[in-house]
Design a protein around this motif. Structure first.
Motif, PDB file in Angstrom:
ATOM      1  N   ALA A 122      39.044  37.101  39.889  1.00 55.45           N
ATOM      2  CA  ALA A 122      37.678  37.098  40.386  1.00 55.45           C
ATOM      3  C   ALA A 122      37.169  35.668  40.274  1.00 55.45           C
ATOM      4  O   ALA A 122      36.285  35.347  39.478  1.00 55.45           O
ATOM      5  N   ASP A 123      37.790  34.817  41.037  1.00 56.29           N
ATOM      6  CA  ASP A 123      37.405  33.417  41.170  1.00 56.29           C
ATOM      7  C   ASP A 123      38.165  32.867  42.367  1.00 56.29           C
ATOM      8  O   ASP A 123      39.367  33.067  42.479  1.00 56.29           O
ATOM      9  N   SER A 124      37.451  32.194  43.244  1.00 50.29           N
ATOM     10  CA  SER A 124      38.070  31.845  44.525  1.00 50.29           C
ATOM     11  C   SER A 124      39.229  30.867  44.390  1.00 50.29           C
ATOM     12  O   SER A 124      40.110  30.828  45.234  1.00 50.29           O
ATOM     13  N   GLY A 138      41.851  34.847  45.410  1.00 49.94           N
ATOM     14  CA  GLY A 138      40.575  35.214  44.812  1.00 49.94           C
ATOM     15  C   GLY A 138      40.065  36.522  45.373  1.00 49.94           C
ATOM     16  O   GLY A 138      40.253  36.832  46.552  1.00 49.94           O
ATOM     17  N   VAL A 139      39.436  37.313  44.515  1.00 47.53           N
ATOM     18  CA  VAL A 139      38.828  38.577  44.922  1.00 47.53           C
ATOM     19  C   VAL A 139      37.465  38.656  44.251  1.00 47.53           C
ATOM     20  O   VAL A 139      37.062  37.733  43.561  1.00 47.53           O
ATOM     21  N   ILE A 219      41.505  27.456  49.595  1.00 47.73           N
ATOM     22  CA  ILE A 219      40.291  28.233  49.878  1.00 47.73           C
ATOM     23  C   ILE A 219      39.247  27.386  50.603  1.00 47.73           C
ATOM     24  O   ILE A 219      38.449  27.908  51.375  1.00 47.73           O
TER      25      ILE A 219
ATOM     26  N   GLY B  64      33.296  29.792  50.201  1.00 51.79           N
ATOM     27  CA  GLY B  64      33.108  29.251  48.865  1.00 51.79           C
ATOM     28  C   GLY B  64      33.579  30.200  47.806  1.00 51.79           C
ATOM     29  O   GLY B  64      34.676  30.738  47.898  1.00 51.79           O
ATOM     30  N   SER B  66      33.967  33.240  44.851  1.00 57.92           N
ATOM     31  CA  SER B  66      34.253  34.669  44.941  1.00 57.92           C
ATOM     32  C   SER B  66      33.114  35.504  44.373  1.00 57.92           C
ATOM     33  O   SER B  66      33.222  36.707  44.293  1.00 57.92           O
ATOM     34  N   ARG B  89      36.744  35.266  53.805  1.00 60.10           N
ATOM     35  CA  ARG B  89      37.522  36.438  53.428  1.00 60.10           C
ATOM     36  C   ARG B  89      37.008  37.159  52.186  1.00 60.10           C
ATOM     37  O   ARG B  89      36.858  38.374  52.166  1.00 60.10           O
ATOM     38  N   ILE B  90      36.731  36.420  51.111  1.00 58.29           N
ATOM     39  CA  ILE B  90      36.366  37.102  49.858  1.00 58.29           C
ATOM     40  C   ILE B  90      34.984  37.743  49.997  1.00 58.29           C
ATOM     41  O   ILE B  90      34.746  38.847  49.533  1.00 58.29           O
ATOM     42  N   ARG B  93      35.409  41.079  51.802  1.00 58.71           N
ATOM     43  CA  ARG B  93      35.882  42.220  51.007  1.00 58.71           C
ATOM     44  C   ARG B  93      34.870  42.615  49.934  1.00 58.71           C
ATOM     45  O   ARG B  93      34.694  43.797  49.628  1.00 58.71           O
TER      46      ARG B  93
END
Ligand code: SF4
Lengths: 424, 165
Positions: A122-124, A138-139, A219, B64, B66, B89-90, B93
């Motif tokens: 949980a960090d890009s 990243g999610v 990213i 940028g 998440s 993308r993030i 989702r």
């Protein structure tokens, strides 16, 4: 049935022989990561959904790094939530202040992520670990809560753009310059939803630290992941770090790519990204009279030992410009210690810099170097969005550690060759 | 789902630091996050936005970080739907996972103006500009994603049998 390295890792983790771009899969993760900002949200979601026990206490990493050491009472509460959950769930990879580092520097350094792994965070900038030949991306916090419960995460298999870097990098050109150049060429959405596969002989000249820098910024072009096939340097890097088995994947010859882009790195010179997007990339010369108030050397992009060595080489026997603050932030405790051992910390302090304990701090405008209205910083970080390091009317320029160090001496954006003849 | 509301327009590459600046990430409280939503692009946005309003933006919306705080902040201002020509993308989702409706539409939405009234049908993927009479079509969600939305978000979806797709 030919596949790229990314397809192969995704196929393996979803129990399939073949996956194709566009396919939706549910895959098993080798590691799920969160920090003091995203972790508490994931923990709340986990509890709300009735979660009692995480799927595997060895496959979760919780790292307080963004606002830690706690910058204020609210951050203290977030770090506390992370710590209490780690304690309650007996999370193996929890790293307390004093033992921690910025997550994306710490995990590769400690051998917690390895080639062939599927890692979500949980960090890009979780995409960093692609430099070791892992699929990492990243999610959000809900994805992370889901992974903590089930050990799984859903993905759409991405198409891949292959970037081939030919030739040998010029003096003062580092992995940071190659990735800035790439983002400058394709734009901040140039690889949206796609995998970025980096290859070519130029990469063999880069240290693993520099490769981590390149994958880190995938990213910034919108990429889902950045990835490189492991080579001898990768294996050498992980040799004494890996504490479990791993698998090397490489792309098949003639795997399907949505695009193949070639760069001759001999045409690439040190770069700077101007405000307020990482795609506003120019050669250092084109920005060289821009005065600056602050320099930050650190972050998950360029806070590793190699970065510190290069910056110290440039700074050595110079002084920081009288009206400039040079803030040096080693990315991990290990880097911090190695800097002391190698005499690098002393070089910085004698030049008039401040050297901090590891933290994300100013990189995201948290603390430890916030900009006032109208102020300008050059930083080795990865984002120069509006307000990223402080006041919405402040400015951030992105560069390599060498350019940042040279700029600290002159008080304006400077090519390192101007202040030192020591090539890196 | 059907939404009706007035439009706020933003440009390309609206990043998560604009949607919710990192300096406010020391809280997870949705209302507090909402009060700083879009602050660095439009300091009064959170005061002016009305329940049900719609954001229309250009390409790469949500690029940028998440941080899920970004879609949470937007949702908590009362915004019902975000339409953009493309999403990072993030952010995409995260929005699905927390139940913020988002539509990708490349059908000339730059002609939609601030204050226009839109009527959106997310199932059909149609956007009707009530003010100008124009109709736009958006890309509908793939079934898999509809499944997550219909289950009420990813975590509910995960409780079902669906985990082994
Ligand atoms: S150093 Fe900056 S980019 Fe890296 S994880 Fe921390 S805040 Fe994010």
């Amino acid at each position: 049935m030919r596949m790229t390295i990314t397809q192969k890792i995704l196929a393996k983790h979803s129990g399939k022989i073949f996956v194709e771009p566009g396919e939706l899969i549910m895959a098993e993760v080798d590691l799920a990561l969160a920090n003091d900002i995203t972790g508490p949200v994931a923990i709340e979601e986990f509890k709300k959904a009735g979660g009692r026990k995480v799927f595997d206490r060895e496959k979760i990493a919780l790292i307080p790094d963004h606002f830690a050491p706690n910058k204020d009472i609210k951050s203290a509460e977030l770090c506390k939530a992370l710590r209490e959950f780690a304690k309650e769930q007996q999370i193996v990879h929890y790293y307390e202040v004093g033992r921690m580092g910025i997550e994306h520097a710490l995990l590769p350094e400690q051998g917690i992520v390895l080639p062939g792994d599927l890692v979500i965070g949980a960090d890009s900038h979780t995409c960093t670990y692609g430099a070791l030949g892992a699929f990492s991306t990243g999610v959000g916090s809900t994805d992370l809560a889901f992974a903590m419960m089930t050990g799984k995460c859903w993905f759409k298999v991405p198409e891949t753009i292959k970037f081939i870097y030919h030739g040998k990098p010029n003096p003062w050109v580092t992995g940071k310059d190659l990735i800035l150049h790439t983002i400058g060429e394709i734009g901040v959405d140039g690889a949206l939803y796609m995998s970025m596969e980096f290859t070519g002989e130029a990469l063999s000249y880069l240290t693993v630290d520099e490769r981590l820098t390149m994958a880190n910024m995938a990213i910034e072009a919108g990429g889902k992941n950045g990835i490189m096939e492991p080579d001898e340097k990768t294996l050498e890097y992980i040799k004494n770090r890996a504490k479990r088995s791993y698998e090397i994947f490489v792309s098949d010859d003639n795997a399907d790519y949505s695009q193949i882009i070639d760069y001759n790195v001999e045409d690439i010179q040190p770069k700077v990204a101007l405000p307020h997007l990482p795609e506003n990339v120019v050669n250092v010369e084109e920005a060289q009279n821009i005065s600056i108030d602050q320099v930050v050397i650190g972050s998950c992009t360029n806070g590793r030992l190699e970065d510190m060595r290069v910056a110290a080489k440039v700074i050595k026997s110079h002084k920081v410009h009288p009206y400039v603050r040079l803030i040096v932030i080693p990315a991990t405790q290990q880097v911090y210690q190695d800097m002391i051992k190698e005499g690098i910390t002393e070089v910085f302090i004698q030049a008039g810099a401040v050297v901090s304990t590891p933290t994300c701090g100013p990189c995201l405008g948290g603390y430890m170097g916030i900009l006032a209205k109208g102020e300008r910083a050059i930083a080795t970080t990865n984002r120069n969005f509006v307000g990223r390091m402080g006041h919405p009317e402040s400015e951030v320029y992105l560069s390599s550690p060498a350019v940042a160090a040279a700029s600290a001496i002159k008080g304006k954006i400077t090519h390192p060759a101007e202040v030192t003849s020591n090539d890196i | 789902m059907i939404f009706k509301g007035n439009v706020w327009v933003f440009g390309d590459n609206i990043d998560t630091d604009v949607i919710i600046p990192a300096r406010y990430l020391n809280t997870t409280n949705p209302q507090e996050l909402a009060s700083h939503c879009m602050e660095d692009a439009d300091p009064d946005f959170s005061a002016k936005v009305q329940e049900g309003d719609i954001i229309v933006a250009g390409s790469n919306f949500g690029c940028g970080s998440s941080r899920e705080h970004a879609p949470i902040a937007i949702k908590s201002t009362g915004v019902s739907c975000v339409i953009a020509s493309s999403f990072a993308r993030i952010f995409y989702r995260n929005s699905i996972n927390i139940g913020l409706s988002i539509l990708e539409c490349n059908d000339g939405i730059e002609n939609i103006s601030i204050g226009d009234e839109l009527k959106i049908d997310t199932d059909k993927g149609t956007i009707r500009n009530v003010t100008t009479g124009k109709i736009f079509s958006a890309r509908p969600f793939p079934d898999f994603i509809k499944g997550i939305i219909n289950a009420g978000g990813l975590l509910n979806y995960g409780k079902g049998e669906n985990v082994n797709v």
